[in-house]
Design an enzyme around this catalytic site. Structure first.
Site, PDB file in Angstrom:
ATOM      1  CG  ASP A  37      -2.261   0.718   0.926  1.00  0.00           C
ATOM      2  OD1 ASP A  37      -3.301   0.038   0.855  1.00  0.00           O
ATOM      3  OD2 ASP A  37      -2.249   1.966   0.740  1.00  0.00           O
ATOM      4  CG  ASP A  58       2.591   5.597  -6.446  1.00  0.00           C
ATOM      5  OD1 ASP A  58       1.689   4.973  -7.053  1.00  0.00           O
ATOM      6  OD2 ASP A  58       2.762   6.831  -6.568  1.00  0.00           O
ATOM      7  CG  ASN A  85      -7.777  -4.517  -4.606  1.00  0.00           C
ATOM      8  OD1 ASN A  85      -8.945  -4.566  -4.995  1.00  0.00           O
ATOM      9  ND2 ASN A  85      -7.414  -3.911  -3.477  1.00  0.00           N
ATOM     10  CE1 TYR A 153     -12.759   3.487 -10.057  1.00  0.00           C
ATOM     11  CE2 TYR A 153     -14.770   2.688 -11.078  1.00  0.00           C
ATOM     12  CZ  TYR A 153     -13.788   2.556 -10.130  1.00  0.00           C
ATOM     13  OH  TYR A 153     -13.806   1.497  -9.252  1.00  0.00           O
ATOM     14  CE  LYS A 157     -11.192   0.114 -11.228  1.00  0.00           C
ATOM     15  NZ  LYS A 157     -10.115  -0.595 -10.507  1.00  0.00           N
ATOM     16  CB  THR A 188     -14.610   0.002   0.454  1.00  0.00           C
ATOM     17  OG1 THR A 188     -14.723   0.800  -0.737  1.00  0.00           O
ATOM     18  CG2 THR A 188     -14.869  -1.453   0.141  1.00  0.00           C
TER      19      THR A 188
HETATM   20  P1  NAD Z   1     -10.216   1.654  -0.731  1.00  0.00           P
HETATM   21  O1  NAD Z   1     -10.065   3.104  -0.975  1.00  0.00           O
HETATM   22  O2  NAD Z   1     -10.940   1.184   0.482  1.00  0.00           O
HETATM   23  O3  NAD Z   1      -8.783   0.944  -0.767  1.00  0.00           O
HETATM   24  C1  NAD Z   1      -7.845   1.235  -1.770  1.00  0.00           C
HETATM   25  C2  NAD Z   1      -6.444   1.075  -1.197  1.00  0.00           C
HETATM   26  O4  NAD Z   1      -5.527   1.300  -2.278  1.00  0.00           O
HETATM   27  C3  NAD Z   1      -6.104   2.099  -0.101  1.00  0.00           C
HETATM   28  O5  NAD Z   1      -5.529   1.444   1.016  1.00  0.00           O
HETATM   29  C4  NAD Z   1      -5.118   3.038  -0.774  1.00  0.00           C
HETATM   30  O6  NAD Z   1      -4.149   3.576   0.114  1.00  0.00           O
HETATM   31  C5  NAD Z   1      -4.476   2.117  -1.801  1.00  0.00           C
HETATM   32  N1  NAD Z   1      -3.886   2.854  -2.928  1.00  0.00           N
HETATM   33  C6  NAD Z   1      -4.446   3.870  -3.623  1.00  0.00           C
HETATM   34  N2  NAD Z   1      -3.591   4.310  -4.552  1.00  0.00           N
HETATM   35  C7  NAD Z   1      -2.474   3.556  -4.452  1.00  0.00           C
HETATM   36  C8  NAD Z   1      -1.235   3.544  -5.142  1.00  0.00           C
HETATM   37  N3  NAD Z   1      -0.971   4.408  -6.129  1.00  0.00           N
HETATM   38  N4  NAD Z   1      -0.305   2.624  -4.781  1.00  0.00           N
HETATM   39  C9  NAD Z   1      -0.548   1.742  -3.773  1.00  0.00           C
HETATM   40  N5  NAD Z   1      -1.710   1.721  -3.072  1.00  0.00           N
HETATM   41  C10 NAD Z   1      -2.649   2.622  -3.409  1.00  0.00           C
HETATM   42  O7  NAD Z   1     -10.917   1.087  -2.058  1.00  0.00           O
HETATM   43  P2  NAD Z   1     -11.720  -0.271  -2.388  1.00  0.00           P
HETATM   44  O8  NAD Z   1     -13.143   0.065  -2.503  1.00  0.00           O
HETATM   45  O9  NAD Z   1     -11.274  -1.387  -1.536  1.00  0.00           O
HETATM   46  O10 NAD Z   1     -11.209  -0.480  -3.882  1.00  0.00           O
HETATM   47  C11 NAD Z   1     -10.288  -1.472  -4.257  1.00  0.00           C
HETATM   48  C12 NAD Z   1     -10.409  -1.678  -5.747  1.00  0.00           C
HETATM   49  O11 NAD Z   1     -11.741  -2.066  -6.065  1.00  0.00           O
HETATM   50  C13 NAD Z   1     -10.138  -0.426  -6.586  1.00  0.00           C
HETATM   51  O12 NAD Z   1      -9.407  -0.788  -7.743  1.00  0.00           O
HETATM   52  C14 NAD Z   1     -11.523   0.048  -6.964  1.00  0.00           C
HETATM   53  O13 NAD Z   1     -11.529   0.794  -8.162  1.00  0.00           O
HETATM   54  C15 NAD Z   1     -12.244  -1.282  -7.122  1.00  0.00           C
HETATM   55  N6  NAD Z   1     -13.696  -1.233  -7.040  1.00  0.00           N
HETATM   56  C16 NAD Z   1     -14.299  -0.761  -5.900  1.00  0.00           C
HETATM   57  C17 NAD Z   1     -15.690  -0.726  -5.862  1.00  0.00           C
HETATM   58  C18 NAD Z   1     -16.421  -0.191  -4.658  1.00  0.00           C
HETATM   59  O14 NAD Z   1     -17.632   0.021  -4.756  1.00  0.00           O
HETATM   60  N7  NAD Z   1     -15.768   0.001  -3.524  1.00  0.00           N
HETATM   61  C19 NAD Z   1     -16.451  -1.171  -6.959  1.00  0.00           C
HETATM   62  C20 NAD Z   1     -15.801  -1.654  -8.076  1.00  0.00           C
HETATM   63  C21 NAD Z   1     -14.415  -1.687  -8.108  1.00  0.00           C
END
Ligand code: NAD
Length: 249
Positions: A37, A58, A85, A153, A157, A188
């Site tokens: 992370d 990153d 992810n 976005y 995806k 989340t």
């Molecule tokens: P979240 O914000 O709870 O967690 C994302 C994590 O990624 C955080 O801990 C953040 O610090 C880390 N992060 C962000 N940028 C980063 C980088 N450049 N390098 C390393 N770490 C980084 O989000 P989430 O909801 O758990 O989302 C996870 C994945 O699921 C994402 O790709 C998101 O697009 C996808 N997604 C989420 C949803 C939703 O509804 N939550 C729906 C579809 C897809």
């Protein structure tokens, strides 16, 4: 013997949401977790909780991605699972008519180019092992339009999904499976942040989800653990929709 016993799993975005839930699930199933992370505090906490290793990286920076897989390999001796992810939500006003090029580029770098780097640098380890499982987080918006105007976005995806199919086909004969997790709306911090900016958006989304609620991160983790395991041995190049039916509604 557990389903992921001693498999080395690199999880990006492991400090929160879907990544954190998956780190917990993988550890329960016997995996050695490398929690990656950008957020040092959250990532360290996650790694400590699951008895794994934290790597601050990153994922939009290629050198960081190279280092995180190298660290995983040097520490545990293999790279069996890559859960690519980490991602960010769309900018506040993500209509094609208003999104600026800088905001567009940032979303592509974090959500799409990162997956390109992660696959590029995980696959050589898996080729040497003759096996591996990659799961890339896309989204339900990769297979349908979004009523909420989020062009950068959705495009990022869609790219993740197309790349997954391409790589799944290309590396199938080498024992490397590549699948995309396509979550529906999951409760989340990412979703909460989006809805805090626009509360009506939450209501608009909710009415379209046939199951009638947002998903829990643990429900995503269960699907990822399945895809990572040998239970999914004939599944590759797939879009794995875990979306409460929203993409068919
Ligand atoms: P979240 O914000 O709870 O967690 C994302 C994590 O990624 C955080 O801990 C953040 O610090 C880390 N992060 C962000 N940028 C980063 C980088 N450049 N390098 C390393 N770490 C980084 O989000 P989430 O909801 O758990 O989302 C996870 C994945 O699921 C994402 O790709 C998101 O697009 C996808 N997604 C989420 C949803 C939703 O509804 N939550 C729906 C579809 C897809």
């Amino acid at each position: 013997m557990q389903r992921l016993q001693d498999r080395v799993a690199v999880i990006t975005g492991a400090g929160s949401g879907i990544g954190l839930a998956t780190a917990r699930r993988f550890a329960q199933e016997g995996a050695k977790v490398v929690a990656v992370d950008l957020d040092e505090v959250a990532g360290t906490k996650a790694a400590d909780e699951v008895g794994g290793l934290f790597v601050k990286a990153d994922v939009s920076q290629e050198d960081d991605v190279i280092r995180m897989f190298r660290t995983a390999h040097e520490t545990y001796g293999s790279v069996d699972i890559a859960f690519n992810n980490a991602g960010i939500s769309p900018p506040e006003d993500d209509s094609i008519l208003t999104t600026g090029i800088d905001a567009w580029r940032r979303v592509q770098e974090v959500n799409l180019t990162s997956v390109y780097y992660c696959c590029k640098h995980a696959i050589p380890y898996m080729q040497r092992q003759g096996k591996g499982s990659i799961i890339n987080t896309a989204s339900f918006v990769a297979v349908m339009g979004s009523a909420t105007s989020q062009i950068s976005y959705t495009a990022s995806k869609g790219g993740v999904l197309a790349m997954t199919r391409e790589l799944g086909v290309q590396f199938a004969r080498e024992g490397i499976r590549v699948n995309a997790l396509c979550p529906g709306p999951v409760d989340t911090p990412l979703l909460q942040e989006l809805f805090a900016k626009d509360p009506e958006r939450a209501q608009r989304r909710l009415v379209h989800i046939p199951i009638g609620r947002f998903a829990r991160a643990e429900e995503m983790a269960a699907a990822v653990a399945f895809l990572a395991s040998d239970d999914a041995s004939f599944i590759t190049a797939s879009e794995f929709l875990v979306d409460g039916g929203i993409s068919s509604a």
